[in-house]
Each structure stands twice: as C-alpha cells, then as structure tokens.
Design an enzyme around this catalytic site. Structure first.
Site, PDB file in Angstrom:
ATOM      1  N   HIS A   1      34.668  16.086   8.795  1.00 14.12           N
ATOM      2  CA  HIS A   1      33.787  16.038   7.471  1.00 14.12           C
ATOM      3  C   HIS A   1      32.473  16.605   7.739  1.00 14.12           C
ATOM      4  CE1 HIS A   1      36.756  13.438   5.445  1.00 14.12           C
ATOM      5  NE2 HIS A   1      37.132  13.158   6.755  1.00 14.12           N
TER       6      HIS A   1
ATOM      7  N   GLU B   1      44.659   5.024   6.039  1.00  8.91           N
ATOM      8  CA  GLU B   1      43.497   4.519   6.708  1.00  8.91           C
ATOM      9  C   GLU B   1      43.159   3.196   6.508  1.00  8.91           C
ATOM     10  OE1 GLU B   1      39.590   6.577   5.717  1.00  8.91           O
ATOM     11  OE2 GLU B   1      38.665   5.954   7.618  1.00  8.91           O
TER      12      GLU B   1
ATOM     13  N   ASP C   1      36.448  13.149  12.700  1.00  8.07           N
ATOM     14  CA  ASP C   1      36.155  12.379  11.454  1.00  8.07           C
ATOM     15  C   ASP C   1      34.598  12.729  11.052  1.00  8.07           C
ATOM     16  OD1 ASP C   1      37.167  11.498   9.204  1.00  8.07           O
ATOM     17  OD2 ASP C   1      37.037   9.474   9.900  1.00  8.07           O
TER      18      ASP C   1
END
Ligand code: HPA
Ligand code: ZN
Length: 341
Positions: A21, A202, A280
C-alpha cells in the site's frame, strides 16, 4: 546459513513486490517534512514519538494511525515524493517489479482530487521505469468499511485514468465487511477491463476467501492466512493455482500471528500453495521486502530452495506477460545456481 550470508543472499535475489500500500510506505521523516511544507500540525512532536505510537493489537488500531498519517498528503508533489521514496528504497533491495495499491477514497474524502493523487503516483512510477528499470502495475483499492455506492463513485472517477490503472483491490477493516458487499462493483470494475484482487482471510474467516473467489472472482488473494482453517478451500486454491500474497512482518505487527515462528508460509509451500512474500505497509511494520524475507527465513529456517520458490512464485503470481515472467524466473534460477557454487 549464518545471518550475514542469509542477508546477502536475500539482497541479491531479483524480487517482485505484489502487496504494497503506497500510503503504508510513508516513513515518519517524510511525513514530518510534508506536514511542515503543507502547514499541517501532526499530533506528535517528533519522529521518535510518532514511531512510539506504532504498536498495534489488531488491524483497526493500525488503520486508525495509517489514515491519520495520510492526511498530510495534499498536492501532486506529495504523492510523487511518497511514491518515489518507496521506489528508490526498494530499488536498493533489488526489487525489479512492483504492483502497488493506492487508496483513492482516503484522499478524495478529504477533498483531494482523484487526479492529484494519481498524477503524482503515476509520474513516480514512470520515472522509476525509465531510470531504475522497475516495471510496475497500479491497483486501486476500494475501502471496505465504506459503502459499495462509494466504491462505485470511485470507479467512476477512475475511468478517465483507466489506462494507468491495471486492477482493483479491496482493503481496510475486514471483519463485518465481507467481499459479498462489493460483488456488483467488482463485476462493474471487470467490465471496464480491471483485473481483480481482494484482501481476505487476514483477520476474517475462510468464508471471506470463498466469497472473494466465488462472488468477486478475484485472481489473487491478499493475505489469505485463514485458508488453512478449511481443507476444501486449500484444495481449491492449490488446484486453481490462486496466489496468496503473504505479509509476514505485517502479520506479526497486527497480531494475526503471535510470533514469526508461527508463520504459515512454509506449511503453505508444502501444501503446494502459490505463496509469496511482501511488505504490506513497510513504514509501519518494521521492514521492506528484504526484511520480510530475512525475518521469515530466520524464524522458519527456510532453505535456499524455499527462498528460490518464494521468489519465483512472486513473478509467477504477477501480472507481467508470460515472456517477461519467464525471463525473471530464469534470472532467479541463475542467481541461486551461482550462489550455491
Ligand atoms: N489490511 C487491510 N487493509 C489495509 C492493510 C492491511 O493489511 N494495509 C493497508 N490497508
Ligand atoms: Zn494489505
């Protein structure tokens, strides 16, 4: 393998990052610099006190801080600087291909125009392609704590830029926001030519992974840890060769697992799952690609063959053309052949 040998092997592997991200690569130093030039006061008086706040018990505690940090991004240059800082950093780690998420709604909901966000990100990605030889894909993520209607508005805003966007994803607060909530907007996104991925499993249950596959029709699952709760799901994932983009340091930081030694990546490889390792939100979770590979390899005693498999899997799971995938995979194999001499 001692730790310096392991680090040096990992450094040299040509790597692909598929779960990143861009807002999660916002390092505190750059956040302070941009806040200062935009005349925005942060709630913290120094980089050190901000870093001390990076202690999370779950996904939501992280997201609250992550969205706050992103509020200092206002101008095209801010998005350019953010993206360029990430790309130069991972270039030094021998990352040669990236598939980057951005969260338009985090910015458009604050009055920052979609085009400001994407112009800055796109310009940095193009510069990295030219100057650093990093290839890329760009993925627009819908925030799942918001409505499907809001996601449709984002889809609409993206259309003038659709040549710059390769796919759509689904991120933010997973529990209580199942993939089924976004079935229509994913179908519409596909009709505009976007490829589809979604975060699932997740914190959420295996049922959310089934929904992402069956209702959203995604080609990859981001995270997907919880698939191991369901043998029939594992079988499906193996048979259809559905990639799982795992993020080990993220999993520890958000307490998806209690310690790295419990990370399921080795178990997943043993089962024949196309598992891959990524970062991430590296500025928040303690590391970029090399650190994710290193901490995982150290805790699980991964072999060179397993490291090679993970690196190959990432190119396999990427959206590169078959010819370019083959070229990268051959380079990974050559690298490991040379390093075992
Ligand atoms: N999960 C869900 N949403 C996110 C994440 C994550 O790990 N990082 C940034 N947005
Ligand atoms: Zn993520």
């Amino acid at each position: 393998m001692d730790s310096s040998e392991l680090k040096s092997i990992i450094q040299g592997i040509p790597k692909a990052e598929l779960h990143l991200h861009i807002e999660g690569s916002f390092e505190p130093e750059l956040m302070f610099e941009i806040a200062h030039r935009n005349n925005i006061a942060l709630d913290y008086d120094s980089v050190e006190s901000l870093k001390k706040a990076y202690q999370f018990n779950n996904l939501q505690e992280f997201l609250d801080i992550y969205y706050t940090g992103a509020q200092v991004l206002l101008h095209e240059k801010d998005f350019f600087d953010l993206t360029w800082a990430y790309l130069t950093k991972v270039h030094r780690q021998n990352v040669v291909h990236v598939e980057v998420f951005f969260d338009p709604q985090t910015h458009t909901d604050r009055g920052v125009a979609f085009e400001v966000v994407i112009n800055g990100i796109h310009r940095a990605l193009e510069k990295a392609k030219e100057e650093l030889n990093i290839s890329y894909q760009l993925i627009m993520s819908y925030l799942r704590h918001l409505s499907e209607e809001a996601a449709f508005e984002t889809l609409e805003s993206s259309l003038p830029f659709k040549d710059w966007i390769d796919g759509v994803g689904l991120d933010s607060s997973e529990m209580g926001n199942p993939p089924s909530k976004f079935a229509k907007v994913f179908q519409a996104s596909a009709s505009h030519g976007y490829k589809l991925v979604a975060h699932a499993g997740e914190e959420g249950p295996a049922a959310y992974i089934w929904e992402a596959l069956d209702l959203l029709k995604v080609v990859r699952i981001d995270h997907g840890n919880r698939c191991l709760d369901d043998a029939a799901l594992v079988q499906r994932i193996v048979e259809q060769n559905i990639p799982l983009t795992l993020c080990p340091l993220s999993n520890v930081a958000l307490k998806v697992i209690q310690k790295m030694e419990e990370h399921p990546v080795a178990k997943m490889l043993d089962k024949g799952i196309l598992a891959t390792i990524h970062s991430d939100d590296p500025a928040y979770f303690g590391g970029y690609m090399n650190e994710n590979y290193y901490e995982t390899a150290k805790a699980l005693n991964l072999t060179k063959d397993q490291l090679m498999q993970l690196s190959i899997n990432a190119f396999e799971a990427s959206w590169l053309s078959p010819e370019v995938k083959e070229k990268h995979i051959a380079q990974v194999k050559d690298y490991f052949r040379a390093s075992s001499k």
